[in-house]
Scaffold this motif. Structure first.
Motif, PDB file in Angstrom:
ATOM      1  N   GLU A   3       0.962  -1.058  -0.396  1.00  0.00           N
ATOM      2  CA  GLU A   3      -0.079   0.373  -0.504  1.00  0.00           C
ATOM      3  C   GLU A   3       1.083   1.439  -0.031  1.00  0.00           C
ATOM      4  O   GLU A   3       1.106   2.086  -0.722  1.00  0.00           O
ATOM      5  N   ARG A   4       2.049   1.130   0.826  1.00  0.00           N
ATOM      6  CA  ARG A   4       2.826   2.003   0.970  1.00  0.00           C
ATOM      7  C   ARG A   4       3.523   3.326  -0.795  1.00  0.00           C
ATOM      8  O   ARG A   4       3.554   3.932  -1.274  1.00  0.00           O
ATOM      9  N   LEU A   5       3.595   1.234  -1.061  1.00  0.00           N
ATOM     10  CA  LEU A   5       4.708   1.770  -2.998  1.00  0.00           C
ATOM     11  C   LEU A   5       3.318   2.199  -3.740  1.00  0.00           C
ATOM     12  O   LEU A   5       3.377   3.043  -4.572  1.00  0.00           O
ATOM     13  N   LEU A   6       2.175   2.148  -3.782  1.00  0.00           N
ATOM     14  CA  LEU A   6       1.335   2.346  -4.338  1.00  0.00           C
ATOM     15  C   LEU A   6       1.051   3.554  -4.029  1.00  0.00           C
ATOM     16  O   LEU A   6       0.715   4.132  -5.025  1.00  0.00           O
ATOM     17  N   VAL A   7       0.116   4.316  -2.954  1.00  0.00           N
ATOM     18  CA  VAL A   7       0.319   5.615  -3.127  1.00  0.00           C
ATOM     19  C   VAL A   7       1.410   6.314  -3.579  1.00  0.00           C
ATOM     20  O   VAL A   7       0.973   7.309  -3.368  1.00  0.00           O
ATOM     21  N   GLY A   8       3.002   5.930  -3.122  1.00  0.00           N
ATOM     22  CA  GLY A   8       4.098   6.092  -3.575  1.00  0.00           C
ATOM     23  C   GLY A   8       4.566   6.821  -4.983  1.00  0.00           C
ATOM     24  O   GLY A   8       4.287   7.977  -5.729  1.00  0.00           O
ATOM     25  N   ARG A  23      -1.265   0.754 -11.416  1.00  0.00           N
ATOM     26  CA  ARG A  23      -2.513  -0.564 -10.209  1.00  0.00           C
ATOM     27  C   ARG A  23      -1.911  -1.904 -10.204  1.00  0.00           C
ATOM     28  O   ARG A  23      -0.187  -1.793 -10.161  1.00  0.00           O
ATOM     29  N   GLY A  24      -1.955  -1.999  -9.078  1.00  0.00           N
ATOM     30  CA  GLY A  24      -1.826  -3.556  -8.131  1.00  0.00           C
ATOM     31  C   GLY A  24      -2.139  -3.748  -7.237  1.00  0.00           C
ATOM     32  O   GLY A  24      -3.172  -3.445  -7.129  1.00  0.00           O
ATOM     33  N   GLY A  30       2.056  -2.816 -11.401  1.00  0.00           N
ATOM     34  CA  GLY A  30       2.528  -1.987 -12.461  1.00  0.00           C
ATOM     35  C   GLY A  30       2.039  -0.615 -12.834  1.00  0.00           C
ATOM     36  O   GLY A  30       1.495  -0.078 -12.459  1.00  0.00           O
ATOM     37  N   VAL A  31       3.345  -0.024 -13.947  1.00  0.00           N
ATOM     38  CA  VAL A  31       2.962   1.890 -13.691  1.00  0.00           C
ATOM     39  C   VAL A  31       3.346   1.770 -15.474  1.00  0.00           C
ATOM     40  O   VAL A  31       4.205   2.228 -15.927  1.00  0.00           O
TER      41      VAL A  31
END
Length: 104
Positions: A3-8, A23-24, A30-31
């Motif tokens: 979640e931290r990575l996705l938000v960042g 997304r992920g 995936g970016v």
């Protein structure tokens, strides 16, 4: 940590127009890199540049999709906050480099 990575990454999307979508789930993310967020034309060359520069910084990722313009990020399960922050900081710098190269 996922979640931290996705938000960042979504925060980076607001700073870098080359990021079309993020997304992920969990630690599989995936970016999508695009030439224009409006047309969603794949930015395959940018994805290749980012992939190689991240590798030079000792961060491994892959590309996916029909145009190989989606960065596939799968960090190890043992990743911690400082590792996530490091990935985000390096990716931010590399995307800024790519933008400068595209502008010339």
């Amino acid at each position: 940590m996922g979640e931290r990575l996705l938000v960042g990454l979504k925060a980076l999307q607001e700073q870098h127009p080359v990021i079309g979508d993020v997304r992920g789930m969990g630690l599989f993310i995936g970016v999508e890199l695009v030439i224009s967020q409006k047309t969603r034309e794949p930015a395959t060359d940018v994805a290749n540049y980012v992939l190689n520069r991240m590798r030079e910084e000792r961060i491994l990722m892959g590309t996916e999709g029909p145009a190989d313009n989606i960065l596939k990020i799968r960090p190890p399960l043992t990743i911690d906050k400082s590792d996530v922050d490091m990935i985000l900081n390096v990716l931010d710098q590399v995307l800024a480099e790519a933008a400068l190269l595209s502008a010339t």
